[in-house]
Design an enzyme around this catalytic site. Structure first.
Site, mmCIF file in Angstrom:
data_model
loop_
_atom_site.group_PDB
_atom_site.id
_atom_site.type_symbol
_atom_site.label_atom_id
_atom_site.label_comp_id
_atom_site.label_asym_id
_atom_site.label_seq_id
_atom_site.Cartn_x
_atom_site.Cartn_y
_atom_site.Cartn_z
ATOM 1 N N ARG A 135 23.820 37.492 27.447
ATOM 2 C CA ARG A 135 24.151 37.272 28.697
ATOM 3 C C ARG A 135 24.223 38.670 29.171
ATOM 4 O O ARG A 135 23.392 39.013 29.745
ATOM 5 C CB ARG A 135 25.531 37.265 28.864
ATOM 6 C CG ARG A 135 26.122 35.574 28.185
ATOM 7 C CD ARG A 135 27.253 35.449 28.340
ATOM 8 N NE ARG A 135 28.729 36.291 27.801
ATOM 9 C CZ ARG A 135 29.621 36.862 27.857
ATOM 10 N NH1 ARG A 135 30.601 36.055 28.676
ATOM 11 N NH2 ARG A 135 30.259 37.126 26.955
ATOM 12 N N LYS A 193 27.934 24.577 13.668
ATOM 13 C CA LYS A 193 29.668 23.972 14.075
ATOM 14 C C LYS A 193 30.312 24.974 14.760
ATOM 15 O O LYS A 193 29.769 26.423 14.926
ATOM 16 C CB LYS A 193 29.611 23.925 12.627
ATOM 17 C CG LYS A 193 30.003 24.941 11.610
ATOM 18 C CD LYS A 193 31.060 24.682 10.138
ATOM 19 C CE LYS A 193 32.439 25.272 10.812
ATOM 20 N NZ LYS A 193 32.831 26.064 10.316
ATOM 21 N N HIS A 216 25.495 24.797 7.099
ATOM 22 C CA HIS A 216 24.805 25.152 6.249
ATOM 23 C C HIS A 216 24.733 24.910 4.577
ATOM 24 O O HIS A 216 24.235 25.060 3.772
ATOM 25 C CB HIS A 216 24.987 26.884 6.221
ATOM 26 C CG HIS A 216 25.873 27.018 5.645
ATOM 27 N ND1 HIS A 216 26.934 27.580 6.415
ATOM 28 C CD2 HIS A 216 26.361 27.752 5.065
ATOM 29 C CE1 HIS A 216 28.589 27.913 5.475
ATOM 30 N NE2 HIS A 216 27.626 28.304 4.962
ATOM 31 N N LYS A 258 22.362 24.633 1.186
ATOM 32 C CA LYS A 258 22.288 25.152 -0.209
ATOM 33 C C LYS A 258 21.440 24.449 -1.202
ATOM 34 O O LYS A 258 21.730 22.921 -1.664
ATOM 35 C CB LYS A 258 23.627 24.933 -0.207
ATOM 36 C CG LYS A 258 24.567 26.004 0.367
ATOM 37 C CD LYS A 258 26.267 26.104 -0.423
ATOM 38 C CE LYS A 258 26.478 27.465 0.667
ATOM 39 N NZ LYS A 258 26.631 28.760 0.294
ATOM 40 N N GLU A 309 37.267 31.985 -1.466
ATOM 41 C CA GLU A 309 36.369 33.395 -0.773
ATOM 42 C C GLU A 309 37.127 34.113 -0.575
ATOM 43 O O GLU A 309 38.503 34.141 -0.962
ATOM 44 C CB GLU A 309 35.648 32.854 0.690
ATOM 45 C CG GLU A 309 35.534 31.502 0.751
ATOM 46 C CD GLU A 309 35.127 31.790 3.106
ATOM 47 O OE1 GLU A 309 34.394 31.981 3.584
ATOM 48 O OE2 GLU A 309 35.486 31.220 3.871
ATOM 49 N N ASP A 358 38.114 24.526 10.139
ATOM 50 C CA ASP A 358 36.682 25.220 9.504
ATOM 51 C C ASP A 358 36.201 24.746 8.314
ATOM 52 O O ASP A 358 34.901 25.142 8.957
ATOM 53 C CB ASP A 358 37.304 26.682 9.531
ATOM 54 C CG ASP A 358 36.570 27.529 9.279
ATOM 55 O OD1 ASP A 358 35.588 27.441 9.726
ATOM 56 O OD2 ASP A 358 36.521 28.782 8.501
ATOM 57 N N HIS A 376 32.052 20.945 5.555
ATOM 58 C CA HIS A 376 31.854 21.598 4.094
ATOM 59 C C HIS A 376 32.035 20.685 3.504
ATOM 60 O O HIS A 376 31.345 20.321 2.386
ATOM 61 C CB HIS A 376 31.938 22.924 3.991
ATOM 62 C CG HIS A 376 31.237 23.821 5.135
ATOM 63 N ND1 HIS A 376 30.437 23.645 6.107
ATOM 64 C CD2 HIS A 376 32.299 25.336 5.812
ATOM 65 C CE1 HIS A 376 29.773 25.180 7.098
ATOM 66 N NE2 HIS A 376 30.857 25.768 6.332
ATOM 67 N N LYS A 400 40.887 31.591 1.912
ATOM 68 C CA LYS A 400 40.573 32.869 2.388
ATOM 69 C C LYS A 400 40.595 33.601 1.107
ATOM 70 O O LYS A 400 42.329 33.515 1.208
ATOM 71 C CB LYS A 400 40.754 33.245 3.607
ATOM 72 C CG LYS A 400 39.671 32.570 4.695
ATOM 73 C CD LYS A 400 38.364 32.405 4.722
ATOM 74 C CE LYS A 400 38.086 31.400 6.007
ATOM 75 N NZ LYS A 400 36.339 31.510 6.047
HETATM 76 C C1 BG6 Z 1 31.735 28.583 7.822
HETATM 77 C C2 BG6 Z 1 32.828 29.194 8.231
HETATM 78 O O1 BG6 Z 1 31.184 27.806 8.480
HETATM 79 O O2 BG6 Z 1 31.252 28.634 6.724
HETATM 80 C C3 BG6 Z 1 33.815 30.294 7.865
HETATM 81 O O3 BG6 Z 1 33.310 29.101 9.516
HETATM 82 C C4 BG6 Z 1 32.995 30.375 6.494
HETATM 83 O O4 BG6 Z 1 35.253 30.801 8.167
HETATM 84 C C5 BG6 Z 1 31.858 30.335 5.717
HETATM 85 O O5 BG6 Z 1 33.399 31.787 5.914
HETATM 86 C C6 BG6 Z 1 30.867 30.186 4.794
HETATM 87 O O6 BG6 Z 1 29.633 30.102 3.864
HETATM 88 P P1 BG6 Z 1 29.477 30.825 2.276
HETATM 89 O O7 BG6 Z 1 27.684 29.917 2.892
HETATM 90 O O8 BG6 Z 1 29.810 31.959 2.615
HETATM 91 O O9 BG6 Z 1 30.478 29.229 1.748
#
Ligand code: BG6
Length: 484
Positions: A45, A144, A174, A178, A212, A231, A236, A336
């Site tokens: 933007r 996402k 993603h 991996k 995490e 999330d 995932h 988290k």
């Molecule tokens: C994202 C989430 O899709 O994946 C995040 O929105 C998360 O909250 C992240 O931290 C984790 O990805 P990775 O590859 O670091 O495990």
């Protein structure tokens, strides 16, 4: 798709683009793998010209690339690929300017990467089409989160589908990019050894952990409304689960693999108000220490003061109702501000039917442990004889490493490199099909409805631990413990 492709990133100055997409594209260029790619057009933007954007991109690459991977010569080539166009989602004239830039080049195809608010995806697609920027060789990548629940996901999919066919739509998760997730396919279907034992006769449970260290500060408006279940689990963890549990596909074609993953998602037993208490745990981090540093609790962050109903941790026990997996619990957990960052899949095998050994430690079982991160590896936990004259037939645990760790370090790459490369080549294998995402949402929506109906409480855990005690209890009632 024809030979040359222009990549257009919507949200091109945003966090994902800076941290992940541009570094991944730089790496592909550096490794000589970006030959299909012509120009990278970032849109945003802000009013700025291409030179200003190139400067920002350089600063971000220096910040996010590993130091050893930076190379001035490569940068001077890479920068020529970068362009910037101002695009506001609802401004038709901005899309026309973009379309005329795209017409100037030699590319026959376009890959539109949507990394903006998902609520804008439908409008962006329609505006692109109206500006004449969508043709036979155009594809779209959707980041996402694809919606907040099934209804919003269906709405986005429906709007995108008006412009791009399913074959031209690439939904990113993603985790599928991996290396070890792909290696799971090689392990399962490239070896005769594991396949006969990949079922409820031999496997007693499966655990999938994505832990995490990071918190969620800075992600206020998104995370407050999302929480860990939406999330992380909706995408995932369920994607990883479906690859662990799927039947052997007819081929490695995208449609065959996705058909098998879909069957798993459809076989997930719903978690309802009747069993949600025994099957799920919600958690929220309170203050604590992570990696030796004091950190605030979730509700103490200014942006989350009113997010009392958002969980930052979830553990659950899933069941897959099919012949292969009936009776095998799949324990999932993610959170988290946990004690350390690691993701792993643990396949735990049953104990031998009868033990011959006097000192047979009951808690030791055969396990296949698949580490996704931080390091990528696969190891098989077995028992063998403790060596030496003193111990006659005493058992001890031994880990067999099934991966070449040296090669893995040398050839390591980021998941986004894999996925961008595949999208440029039109390979959908590692992307989610519409029915997969919607089926996953249907299962998640049922859990959320059950939480609401039962007013399921969120249990506190101190930052720097592995979640609330209730998560230990969730699995302990089945006589098990989390693999740590
Ligand atoms: C994202 C989430 O899709 O994946 C995040 O929105 C998360 O909250 C992240 O931290 C984790 O990805 P990775 O590859 O670091 O495990």
């Amino acid at each position: 798709m024809s030979q040359l492709v222009d990549l257009v990133i919507f949200g091109g100055t945003g966090d994902l683009s800076s941290r992940k997409l541009l570094p991944a594209l730089f790496q592909l260029h550096r490794h000589g793998l970006a030959e299909r790619l012509q120009r990278i057009v970032a849109t945003g933007r802000s009013e700025m010209d291409t030179d200003a954007f190139r400067q920002i991109a350089r600063d971000n690459l220096l910040r996010y690339l590993p130091d050893d991977d930076w190379d001035e010569t490569i940068w001077s080539e890479f920068r020529e690929r970068l362009h910037y166009v101002r695009v506001e989602a609802a401004h038709a004239e901005h899309y026309r300017a973009l379309a005329s830039l795209l017409q100037e080049g030699h590319s026959q195809g376009q890959l539109y990467y949507l990394a903006t608010l998902p609520a804008l995806y439908g409008e962006i697609c329609q505006q692109l089409q109206a500006a004449g920027a969508v043709g036979e060789h155009s594809r779209v990548v959707l980041e996402k989160p694809l919606g907040h629940d099934l209804a919003s996901c269906q709405q986005i999919n429906h709007q995108v589908d008006q412009v791009f066919s399913e074959e031209a739509t690439f939904r990113i998760d993603h985790y599928l990019g991996k290396e070890t997730v792909q290696n799971l396919l090689a392990l399962r279907f490239g070896n005769q050894l594991f396949q006969p034992m990949w079922n409820n006769t031999f496997v007693s449970s499966v655990q999938i952990t994505v832990a995490e260290e990071i918190g969620v500060a800075g992600r206020g408006s998104y995370y407050a409304e999302t929480g860990a279940l939406r999330d992380m689990v909706q995408n995932h963890l369920l994607q990883v689960l479906s690859i662990v549990a799927m039947e052997p596909p007819a081929s490695l074609q995208a449609s065959d693999i996705r058909d098998e993953k879909m069957k798993v998602l459809r076989s997930l037993e719903p978690i309802t108000a009747a069993n949600v208490k025994e099957r799920t745990v919600r958690g929220r981090y309170a203050e604590g220490a992570v990696d030796g540093h004091a950190v605030k609790g979730f509700l103490e962050e200014d942006e989350f003061q009113h997010a009392e109903d958002t969980e930052t941790f979830v553990a659950l026990k899933a069941s897959i109702n099919n012949w292969r997996w009936a009776g095998v619990p799949f324990y999932l957990r993610t959170g988290k501000r946990l004690s350390r960052r690691y993701s792993e899949i643990v396949i735990e095998y049953r104990r031998p039917p009868f033990s011959l050994f006097a000192n047979d430690p009951q808690e030791l079982t055969n396990k296949l442990v698949i580490h996704l991160q931080p390091e990528e590896s696969i190891s098989l936990h077995t028992l063998n004889k403790k060596p030496g004259l003193r111990s006659k037939l005493k058992l001890q645990p031994v880990e067999l490493h099934l991966t070449d760790d040296q090669q893995r370090v040398e050839d390591s790459y980021d998941a986004y490199e894999r996925l961008l490369l595949d999208a440029l080549h039109g390979d959908q294998t590692l992307f989610m099909r519409r029915d997969e995402v919607e089926t996953a949402w249907r299962w998640i929506d049922t859990i959320i409805a059950a939480w609401e109906e039962n007013s399921t409480p969120i249990k506190n855990y101190n930052a720097g631990t592995m979640g609330p005690n209730a998560a230990t209890a969730l699995i302990a009632v089945d006589g098990r413990q989390w693999h740590e």
